[in-house]
Each structure stands twice: as structure tokens, then as C-alpha cells.
Design an enzyme around this catalytic site. Sequence first.
Site, PDB file in Angstrom:
ATOM      1  N   ASN A  94      19.715  69.101 -12.051  1.00 34.22           N
ATOM      2  CA  ASN A  94      18.386  69.418 -11.547  1.00 34.22           C
ATOM      3  C   ASN A  94      17.376  68.395 -12.050  1.00 34.22           C
ATOM      4  OD1 ASN A  94      18.844  70.718 -14.047  1.00 34.22           O
ATOM      5  ND2 ASN A  94      17.245  72.227 -13.678  1.00 34.22           N
ATOM      6  N   GLU A 132      13.312  67.958 -12.249  1.00 38.75           N
ATOM      7  CA  GLU A 132      12.022  68.644 -12.085  1.00 38.75           C
ATOM      8  C   GLU A 132      10.887  67.641 -11.911  1.00 38.75           C
ATOM      9  OE1 GLU A 132      11.815  71.530 -15.274  1.00 38.75           O
ATOM     10  OE2 GLU A 132      13.342  72.753 -14.256  1.00 38.75           O
ATOM     11  N   GLU A 176      22.770  71.408  -7.447  1.00 35.24           N
ATOM     12  CA  GLU A 176      23.726  71.491  -6.339  1.00 35.24           C
ATOM     13  C   GLU A 176      23.297  70.579  -5.191  1.00 35.24           C
ATOM     14  OE1 GLU A 176      22.151  73.831  -7.959  1.00 35.24           O
ATOM     15  OE2 GLU A 176      23.215  75.736  -7.998  1.00 35.24           O
TER      16      GLU A 176
HETATM   17  N1  THU Z   1      18.091  75.325 -10.516  1.00 34.91           N
HETATM   18  C1  THU Z   1      19.167  74.613 -10.095  1.00 34.91           C
HETATM   19  O1  THU Z   1      19.307  73.419 -10.398  1.00 34.91           O
HETATM   20  N2  THU Z   1      20.103  75.242  -9.342  1.00 34.91           N
HETATM   21  C2  THU Z   1      20.025  76.544  -8.948  1.00 34.91           C
HETATM   22  O2  THU Z   1      20.770  76.975  -8.088  1.00 34.91           O
HETATM   23  C3  THU Z   1      19.031  77.420  -9.583  1.00 34.91           C
HETATM   24  C4  THU Z   1      17.852  76.699 -10.157  1.00 34.91           C
HETATM   25  C5  THU Z   1      17.076  74.648 -11.332  1.00 34.91           C
HETATM   26  C6  THU Z   1      15.776  74.394 -10.620  1.00 34.91           C
HETATM   27  C7  THU Z   1      14.824  74.300 -11.791  1.00 34.91           C
HETATM   28  O3  THU Z   1      14.819  72.966 -12.272  1.00 34.91           O
HETATM   29  C8  THU Z   1      15.431  75.197 -12.839  1.00 34.91           C
HETATM   30  O4  THU Z   1      16.776  75.407 -12.464  1.00 34.91           O
HETATM   31  C9  THU Z   1      14.733  76.532 -12.985  1.00 34.91           C
HETATM   32  O5  THU Z   1      14.632  77.180 -11.774  1.00 34.91           O
END
Ligand code: THU
Length: 142
Positions: free
Chosen positions: A44, A46, A57
Amino acid sequence: MAIDYEKLVAEAYKAQKNAYTPYSHWQVGAALLTEDGVIYHGCNIENASYTPTNCAERTAFFKAVSEGVRGFLAIAIVGNREGQKPGEGDFCAPCGVCRQVMQEFCNPTVFQIILGNGTDHYKVYTLEELLPMGFGPDNLLL
Ligand code: THU
């Protein structure tokens, strides 16, 4: 081809190391296995403006699709709060948006989603189980 679930979870933990999470401190890693046996990693990413954040994903999917890959077998996903060790938390399920992206490129009855919580502790689902009655490319042909 038999899928090595434990290896795929281990690859997801490798991907998680690059998670960029200064805001939520929730770190996710994904390892996407293609029909050719190649693994695409995703974390992820941000953003200070919050909404541009990309899930692990989708990072993995978009890396693969942007390289021309279209055939996928499985994805392993791990997630935990920064500082937690593998297995200390709970399973991290994919968000609805990521499930929808999977629906675009994967056969829902065949594609497998492996949720890891520690390298030897995982649960396996099909996409159809996590996204029942999903809307995908085939719906537009009806
Ligand atoms: N996040 C993911 O990377 N995958 C998911 O399926 C759920 C949420 C991340 C997005 C964000 O950076 C952090 O988790 C909190 O929501």
C-alpha cells in the site's frame, strides 16, 4: 499447477516491507501469482491528500496488467499495524475496491485469495466467496 500457499504468503511479507504508510500505519503486502508462475509484489502507498492512496492488492494488479499480463491464479495478502510481528494481529481481508479489480481480470470461481497471518497460518477463499454476485466484464455482454 499446485499453488505453494506458504511461499506466496512469504512473498506477501516481502512486499509488505515497502509499504508506505505514514498516515494509517497499517501495512499491507500482496503477492500476485500469474498463470505463467511469475509473482508480482505490491504494497500500500499512502498520500498526504489521503484519497490517492493505493492498496497493496491493486498495486500488484496494476503492475502486472501494465506489463501486459492478464492471466492470474492467486493472490496472497498480509496486513498488520506497523511494529506488529507476523501472526500477532488478525487476517487482513481485501477491501471492496480491490475485490472489484480482481473481478475485472480473474475468473471468480477459480481465482484464489490467500489471507496470511504469520507465514504458516493462512486461509484460502475463491474470489466468488469474497465477492458474491460480482459485477464483471461478462455482465456487459448480456
Ligand atoms: N489497505 C490495503 O492496502 N489493502 C486492503 O485491502 C485494505 C486497506 C491499506 C490502505 C491504507 O493504506 C491502509 O491499508 C489503511 O486502510
